[in-house]
Design an enzyme around this catalytic site. Structure first.
Site, short mmCIF file in Angstrom:
data_model
loop_
_atom_site.label_atom_id
_atom_site.label_comp_id
_atom_site.label_asym_id
_atom_site.label_seq_id
_atom_site.Cartn_x
_atom_site.Cartn_y
_atom_site.Cartn_z
N SER A 53 0.77 -1.17 -0.22
CA SER A 53 -0.15 -0.01 -0.10
C SER A 53 0.69 1.26 0.00
O SER A 53 0.27 2.52 -0.46
CB SER A 53 -0.96 -0.14 1.10
OG SER A 53 -1.79 -1.09 1.09
N LYS A 96 -8.23 4.16 5.99
CA LYS A 96 -7.17 5.05 5.51
C LYS A 96 -7.67 6.49 5.32
O LYS A 96 -6.80 7.39 5.97
CB LYS A 96 -6.38 4.53 4.23
CG LYS A 96 -5.42 3.41 4.69
CD LYS A 96 -4.97 2.64 3.19
CE LYS A 96 -4.47 1.28 3.49
NZ LYS A 96 -3.89 0.59 2.51
#
Length: 158
Positions: A53, A96
């Protein structure tokens, strides 16, 4: 997760650097890396599954380091990067974006293929306060991560 980069001159050869799996990942000493070691520090990135990520973040850290241009301070980003520069989707988009919002971030660069996750999982109150920028390629990321953009010189297809 914050990222910082440093480029250090190697004195007396190179410093061996060990990767996650123990292999030597020291630079081969060609071109831009000749006589230098590069270190990207991810102080809160101790969870091995978080690595992919951070691909776009690490690429931007390297571009910033070698160009001398800082990445925008109001921007967070996530996305895995393919060898051909495509930004691939990642998991945990809801968490996130909520974390970015809670930390005062104004803009978030996300993989274009995660837009349905943004629309269906992220609360409207968070989406309303964030500028969410979909990115399909690293060129998109660089254009949006740097103040005034960052254009890549694309090689000719001839």
């Amino acid at each position: 997760m914050y990222a910082a980069g440093a480029s250090l001159e190697a004195q007396g050869g190179h410093w061996p650097v060990r990767g996650h799996h123990g292999g030597d990942v020291s630079p081969g000493g060609h071109g831009l890396l000749r006589g230098r070691n590069v270190h990207i520090h991810l102080p809160q990135g101790a969870i091995p599954k978080d690595g992919p990520s951070a691909g776009v973040t690490m690429c931007c850290a390297l571009v910033s380091l070698f160009s001398g241009r800082p990445v925008r301070v109001d921007t967070a980003m996530t996305g895995e990067v393919s060898l051909r520069g495509l930004v691939l989707p990642v998991g945990g988009i809801k968490e996130k974006l909520i974390a970015a919002h809670q930390n005062g971030i104004a803009r978030v660069l996300v993989p274009a293929r995660n837009l349905s996750d943004v629309e269906h999982e992220v609360p409207e109150s968070v989406r309303a306060e964030l500028k969410i920028v979909p990115c399909a390629t690293m060129a998109d990321v660089l254009e949006n991560a740097f103040e005034g953009g960052y254009r890549l010189a694309m090689p000719s297809k001839l």
